[in-house]
Motif scaffolding. Structure first.
Motif, PDB file in Angstrom:
ATOM      1  N   THR A  93       0.835  -1.199   0.000  1.00  0.00           N
ATOM      2  CA  THR A  93       0.000   0.000   0.000  1.00  0.00           C
ATOM      3  C   THR A  93       0.873   1.254   0.000  1.00  0.00           C
ATOM      4  O   THR A  93       2.068   1.204   0.313  1.00  0.00           O
ATOM      5  CB  THR A  93      -0.920   0.047   1.221  1.00  0.00           C
ATOM      6  OG1 THR A  93      -0.125   0.235   2.406  1.00  0.00           O
ATOM      7  CG2 THR A  93      -1.757  -1.211   1.334  1.00  0.00           C
ATOM      8  N   ILE A 129      -0.831  12.658  -1.847  1.00  0.00           N
ATOM      9  CA  ILE A 129      -1.289  11.276  -2.043  1.00  0.00           C
ATOM     10  C   ILE A 129      -2.039  10.741  -0.820  1.00  0.00           C
ATOM     11  O   ILE A 129      -2.326   9.544  -0.751  1.00  0.00           O
ATOM     12  CB  ILE A 129      -0.098  10.344  -2.348  1.00  0.00           C
ATOM     13  CG1 ILE A 129       0.940  10.408  -1.235  1.00  0.00           C
ATOM     14  CG2 ILE A 129       0.521  10.695  -3.700  1.00  0.00           C
ATOM     15  CD1 ILE A 129       2.024   9.362  -1.346  1.00  0.00           C
ATOM     16  N   ASP A 131      -5.056  10.905   0.048  1.00  0.00           N
ATOM     17  CA  ASP A 131      -6.397  10.377  -0.219  1.00  0.00           C
ATOM     18  C   ASP A 131      -6.392   8.915  -0.634  1.00  0.00           C
ATOM     19  O   ASP A 131      -7.434   8.251  -0.552  1.00  0.00           O
ATOM     20  CB  ASP A 131      -7.091  11.212  -1.302  1.00  0.00           C
ATOM     21  CG  ASP A 131      -7.498  12.583  -0.802  1.00  0.00           C
ATOM     22  OD1 ASP A 131      -7.506  12.776   0.428  1.00  0.00           O
ATOM     23  OD2 ASP A 131      -7.791  13.464  -1.641  1.00  0.00           O
ATOM     24  N   PHE A 132      -5.272   8.412  -1.118  1.00  0.00           N
ATOM     25  CA  PHE A 132      -5.244   6.987  -1.466  1.00  0.00           C
ATOM     26  C   PHE A 132      -4.142   6.246  -0.712  1.00  0.00           C
ATOM     27  O   PHE A 132      -3.467   5.362  -1.232  1.00  0.00           O
ATOM     28  CB  PHE A 132      -5.111   6.766  -2.985  1.00  0.00           C
ATOM     29  CG  PHE A 132      -4.234   7.743  -3.710  1.00  0.00           C
ATOM     30  CD1 PHE A 132      -4.765   8.886  -4.294  1.00  0.00           C
ATOM     31  CD2 PHE A 132      -2.861   7.514  -3.823  1.00  0.00           C
ATOM     32  CE1 PHE A 132      -3.950   9.780  -4.972  1.00  0.00           C
ATOM     33  CE2 PHE A 132      -2.056   8.393  -4.511  1.00  0.00           C
ATOM     34  CZ  PHE A 132      -2.604   9.533  -5.085  1.00  0.00           C
ATOM     35  N   ASP A 134      -4.344   3.985   1.489  1.00  0.00           N
ATOM     36  CA  ASP A 134      -4.567   2.556   1.707  1.00  0.00           C
ATOM     37  C   ASP A 134      -4.711   1.764   0.405  1.00  0.00           C
ATOM     38  O   ASP A 134      -4.998   0.565   0.443  1.00  0.00           O
ATOM     39  CB  ASP A 134      -5.815   2.363   2.579  1.00  0.00           C
ATOM     40  CG  ASP A 134      -5.634   2.977   3.960  1.00  0.00           C
ATOM     41  OD1 ASP A 134      -4.539   2.816   4.530  1.00  0.00           O
ATOM     42  OD2 ASP A 134      -6.571   3.635   4.457  1.00  0.00           O
ATOM     43  N   ARG A 135      -4.483   2.416  -0.723  1.00  0.00           N
ATOM     44  CA  ARG A 135      -4.531   1.706  -2.009  1.00  0.00           C
ATOM     45  C   ARG A 135      -3.180   1.076  -2.313  1.00  0.00           C
ATOM     46  O   ARG A 135      -2.132   1.533  -1.858  1.00  0.00           O
ATOM     47  CB  ARG A 135      -4.925   2.663  -3.135  1.00  0.00           C
ATOM     48  CG  ARG A 135      -6.382   3.084  -3.099  1.00  0.00           C
ATOM     49  CD  ARG A 135      -6.700   4.047  -4.231  1.00  0.00           C
ATOM     50  NE  ARG A 135      -6.375   3.497  -5.551  1.00  0.00           N
ATOM     51  CZ  ARG A 135      -6.519   4.171  -6.687  1.00  0.00           C
ATOM     52  NH1 ARG A 135      -6.970   5.423  -6.657  1.00  0.00           N
ATOM     53  NH2 ARG A 135      -6.220   3.617  -7.837  1.00  0.00           N
ATOM     54  N   THR A 139      -1.694  -0.114  -8.330  1.00  0.00           N
ATOM     55  CA  THR A 139      -2.971   0.217  -8.966  1.00  0.00           C
ATOM     56  C   THR A 139      -3.034   1.682  -9.383  1.00  0.00           C
ATOM     57  O   THR A 139      -4.025   2.116  -9.967  1.00  0.00           O
ATOM     58  CB  THR A 139      -4.143  -0.076  -8.008  1.00  0.00           C
ATOM     59  OG1 THR A 139      -4.075   0.818  -6.886  1.00  0.00           O
ATOM     60  CG2 THR A 139      -4.112  -1.511  -7.527  1.00  0.00           C
ATOM     61  N   LEU A 140      -1.981   2.449  -9.093  1.00  0.00           N
ATOM     62  CA  LEU A 140      -1.997   3.890  -9.342  1.00  0.00           C
ATOM     63  C   LEU A 140      -1.418   4.231 -10.700  1.00  0.00           C
ATOM     64  O   LEU A 140      -0.731   3.414 -11.332  1.00  0.00           O
ATOM     65  CB  LEU A 140      -1.200   4.610  -8.243  1.00  0.00           C
ATOM     66  CG  LEU A 140      -1.633   4.347  -6.799  1.00  0.00           C
ATOM     67  CD1 LEU A 140      -0.718   5.080  -5.842  1.00  0.00           C
ATOM     68  CD2 LEU A 140      -3.090   4.758  -6.586  1.00  0.00           C
ATOM     69  N   GLN A 144       1.047   9.249 -10.035  1.00  0.00           N
ATOM     70  CA  GLN A 144       0.722   9.003  -8.629  1.00  0.00           C
ATOM     71  C   GLN A 144       1.779   8.121  -7.972  1.00  0.00           C
ATOM     72  O   GLN A 144       2.182   8.357  -6.834  1.00  0.00           O
ATOM     73  CB  GLN A 144      -0.658   8.338  -8.532  1.00  0.00           C
ATOM     74  CG  GLN A 144      -1.809   9.274  -8.888  1.00  0.00           C
ATOM     75  CD  GLN A 144      -3.134   8.535  -9.011  1.00  0.00           C
ATOM     76  OE1 GLN A 144      -3.168   7.344  -9.350  1.00  0.00           O
ATOM     77  NE2 GLN A 144      -4.222   9.232  -8.760  1.00  0.00           N
ATOM     78  N   CYS A 148       4.350   8.828  -4.768  1.00  0.00           N
ATOM     79  CA  CYS A 148       4.503   7.936  -3.620  1.00  0.00           C
ATOM     80  C   CYS A 148       5.973   7.750  -3.273  1.00  0.00           C
ATOM     81  O   CYS A 148       6.352   7.770  -2.088  1.00  0.00           O
ATOM     82  CB  CYS A 148       3.868   6.575  -3.918  1.00  0.00           C
ATOM     83  SG  CYS A 148       2.074   6.601  -4.092  1.00  0.00           S
TER      84      CYS A 148
END
Length: 268
Positions: A93, A129, A131-132, A134-135, A139-140, A144, A148
C-alpha cells in the motif's frame, strides 16, 4: 561550506571509467539539475554522491566528511535518494511504501513511534497522495506512483534529496506538477535537491543551479541564464536549437530547429 561536495571524482563500472576528475559543489537550499547526453555520467555522478558507487579516486564530502567513511544509517539520516525506475512489491500500500522512509530512524531499541506516524502522514500530505494512502501502489497511475516514491524520500526527513530522472515516462502536465512539488521543497522548506533530468526545457525552467555534462566531465555549471545557451546546446548535445525566454513566466525554453529550417538555411 556546502553540505555536499564532489572533489576530483573518478568513478565507473568494472574496468570502465565514466567520471574523470569531476568537481562539484552543491548549493545548499537550492535545486541543482544535471543534464547531458545519454551515457555522459549524470547517473554515475548521482550514485557516487549518494554513496551507492564508491569512487576509484577522489572524495565525496557530506558535512565535511568523506561519505565512504560514514555508515549507511548515518548517511540515510541526512541524505535521501530516489533512484531511476523504482518498483514497489506487488500489493504494497501507499502508506506501507512511504513508511519505508523511516528506516534510518528505526533500531532494535526504537521501534515505530508517534513521530514516525506524523512524518509519514506529513509526507503523504506534501506529496498529495493522502487520499489513497490505503490503495496498492501498483494500482496507481505513473504520476501518482512517482509521488509515492517522493513521499517515501520525504518521510526520511533529510535536508538533502537526490533524484535520478524522476519525470521519465510521465505526461507533461504530470512532469510540471512534480517539478513544482520538488522545487517547492527547496524554495519553501529549505531542502537541497540534486536532480538528473533529460527534459532540457524543464531543466532550464526549474534549476537554480544547472550542471551540463559530457563524456564524464562537467562542461559548465551555474545560473541557467548564463550557461543554457544555443552554443552550449550545440557543444554538449550537438543540438541545433534556439533558446528563448517565455514572456509570461520568464523561464528559458529550448526550441530545436526543424528539418525545414535547416534546409532553408542551407539554401541561403
Amino acid at each position: 561550506m556546502s553540505r555536499l561536495e564532489a572533489l576530483q571524482i573518478h568513478a565507473g563500472y568494472a574496468e570502465t571509467t565514466i567520471l574523470k576528475s569531476v568537481d562539484l559543489v552543491i548549493p545548499d537550499g537550492q535545486v541543482t539539475i544535471l543534464i547531458g547526453p545519454n551515457g555522459c555520467g549524470k547517473s554515475t555522478l548521482l550514485k557516487t554522491m549518494a554513496r551507492i558507487l564508491p569512487p576509484s579516486r577522489g572524495h565525496v564530502l557530506l558535512d565535511g566528511k568523506d561519505i565512504q567513511t560514514l555508515n549507511t544509517k548515518s548517511v540515510a539520516a541526512r541524505l535521501g535518494l530516489l533512484p531511476q525506475g523504482p518498483i514497489a512489491p506487488e500489493g504494497l500500500t501507499v502508506r506501507e511504501l512511504v513508511a519505508q522512509g523511516r528506516f534510518p530512524h528505526q533500531s532494535l531499541l526504537r521501534q515505530w513511534t508517534k513521530a514516525d506516524e506524523v512524518a509519514v502522514n506529513g509526507a503523504m500530505e506534501t506529496a498529495g497522495i493522502a487520499d489513497f494512502a490505503d490503495r496498492a501502489v501498483d494500482t496507481l497511475s505513473g504520476g501518482q506512483r512517482q509521488r509515492c516514491w517522493v513521499a517515501m524520500v520525504l518521510a526520511q526527513e533529510t535536508e538533502l534529496i537526490l533524484l535520478d530522472e524522476p519525470t521519465t515516462f510521465l505526461d507533461l502536465k504530470v512532469q510540471v506538477d512534480l517539478m513544482n512539488l520538488l522545487t517547492g521543497l527547496a524554495h519553501e522548506r529549505g531542502r537541497t535537491l540534486v536532480i538528473v533530468l533529460h527534459e532540457l526545457s524543464l531543466a532550464a525552467a526549474y534549476a537554480d543551479h544547472l550542471v551540463m555534462m559530457k563524456d564524464g566531465q562537467i562542461v559548465a555549471s551555474g545560473d541557467p541564464d548564463d550557461i543554457f545557451t544555443t552554443d552550449r546546446l550545440k557543444q554538449v548535445f550537438n543540438l541545433d536549437a534556439s533558446v528563448l525566454r517565455d514572456p509570461a513566466s520568464g523561464r528559458l525554453v529550448c526550441v530545436p530547429f526543424t528539418a525545414r529550417r535547416r534546409v532553408t538555411e542551407a539554401a541561403q
